[in-house]
Design an enzyme around this catalytic site. Structure first.
Site, PDB file in Angstrom:
ATOM      1  N   HIS A 131      11.757 -29.590  -6.273  1.00 52.10           N
ATOM      2  CA  HIS A 131      11.181 -29.349  -4.947  1.00 52.10           C
ATOM      3  C   HIS A 131       9.642 -29.368  -5.000  1.00 52.10           C
ATOM      4  CE1 HIS A 131      11.269 -27.388  -0.878  1.00 52.10           C
ATOM      5  NE2 HIS A 131      10.102 -26.903  -1.289  1.00 52.10           N
ATOM      6  N   GLU A 132       9.080 -28.635  -5.949  1.00 45.35           N
ATOM      7  CA  GLU A 132       7.612 -28.561  -6.012  1.00 45.35           C
ATOM      8  C   GLU A 132       7.006 -29.899  -6.456  1.00 45.35           C
ATOM      9  OE1 GLU A 132       6.137 -26.291  -4.503  1.00 45.35           O
ATOM     10  OE2 GLU A 132       7.787 -24.856  -4.357  1.00 45.35           O
ATOM     11  N   HIS A 135       6.677 -31.957  -3.463  1.00 44.22           N
ATOM     12  CA  HIS A 135       5.446 -31.663  -2.693  1.00 44.22           C
ATOM     13  C   HIS A 135       4.229 -32.345  -3.330  1.00 44.22           C
ATOM     14  CE1 HIS A 135       7.095 -29.061   0.284  1.00 44.22           C
ATOM     15  NE2 HIS A 135       7.351 -28.035  -0.512  1.00 44.22           N
ATOM     16  N   HIS A 141       8.995 -30.601   3.919  1.00 44.71           N
ATOM     17  CA  HIS A 141      10.348 -30.046   3.928  1.00 44.71           C
ATOM     18  C   HIS A 141      11.288 -30.931   4.734  1.00 44.71           C
ATOM     19  CE1 HIS A 141       8.491 -25.979   2.799  1.00 44.71           C
ATOM     20  NE2 HIS A 141       8.961 -26.602   1.729  1.00 44.71           N
ATOM     21  N   CYS A 142      12.558 -30.915   4.345  1.00 43.06           N
ATOM     22  CA  CYS A 142      13.570 -31.793   4.932  1.00 43.06           C
ATOM     23  C   CYS A 142      14.601 -30.936   5.667  1.00 43.06           C
ATOM     24  CB  CYS A 142      14.238 -32.583   3.794  1.00 43.06           C
ATOM     25  SG  CYS A 142      15.584 -33.661   4.340  1.00 43.06           S
ATOM     26  N   CYS A 166      17.741 -36.228  -0.646  1.00 45.16           N
ATOM     27  CA  CYS A 166      18.558 -37.048   0.243  1.00 45.16           C
ATOM     28  C   CYS A 166      17.993 -38.475   0.167  1.00 45.16           C
ATOM     29  CB  CYS A 166      18.510 -36.510   1.672  1.00 45.16           C
ATOM     30  SG  CYS A 166      16.931 -36.764   2.494  1.00 45.16           S
TER      31      CYS A 166
HETATM   32 ZN    ZN Z   1       8.480 -26.308  -0.200  1.00 48.40          ZN
HETATM   33 ZN    ZN Z   2      15.595 -34.895   2.317  1.00 48.28          ZN
END
Ligand code: ZN
Ligand code: ZN
Length: 179
Positions: A131-132, A135, A141-142, A166
């Site tokens: 996740h990071e 970024h 964000h999704c 995704c």
């Molecule tokens: Zn985040």
């Molecule tokens: Zn996504």
């Protein structure tokens, strides 16, 4: 290619992370080489003694010391981290410095009074790391709750999502990596 490696910089004291698994998972997702650095001391200047927590964004600058050309730096701390205005954060990243940091402090079942589970812990570490790094690569964000870029308000959100992007987020990742 804009990036050719991800360098993981652990801060002392180190948590019980399976380094081989994290390296393999990140290489599999980002298609660039991943290397672990030797651990370094946690900068005590990042510590807020009133909160009893470390300032996450402090590490984003500290990590620049370990920068190599075309690398993304991922710091891993076992201490609790925060950002101004937030009680705590699982991680923080900057697309400008190309650095990210995650905290493993709240990823342990034991933090919530539950028996430890090393598989679950490693999945959570992977999700926060991916996740990071997402970024760092410029992703936001999704809305897809199964996508790794879904915002985790709590560990329930983290546990529900996968450690994969995704298809629409993954397209952005590959193009940011120049692949
Ligand atoms: Zn985040
Ligand atoms: Zn996504």
């Amino acid at each position: 290619m804009r990036f050719n490696s991800i360098i993981i910089q652990p801060y002392l004291p180190e948590d019980r992370i399976d380094k081989k698994i994290l390296k393999e998972r990140l290489e599999n997702i980002f298609k660039i080489s991943v290397r672990w650095n030797q651990p370094v001391h946690t900068p005590e200047t990042a510590f807020d003694r009133f909160r009893g927590q470390y300032l996450g964004s402090y590490f984003l600058r500290d990590l620049l010391k370990y920068r190599e050309e075309k690398s993304i730096l991922l710091g891993i701390v076992s201490r609790d981290i925060y950002e101004p205005g937030m009680n705590f954060v699982f991680g923080v990243a900057s697309p400008h410095t190309k650095t990210a940091v995650i905290s493993t402090y709240r990823l342990h079942n034991s933090f919530y009074g539950l028996p430890e589970n090393s598989h679950l812990f490693m999945d959570r570490v992977t999700k926060e790391a991916v996740h990071e790094i997402g970024h760092v690569l410029g992703l936001s964000h999704c809305p897809d709750p199964e996508c790794v870029m879904y915002f985790s308000n709590s560990l329930l959100d983290t546990d529900r999502k996968s450690f994969y992007f995704c298809s629409s987020c993954y397209e952005k990742v590959l193009s940011a990596l120049g692949l």
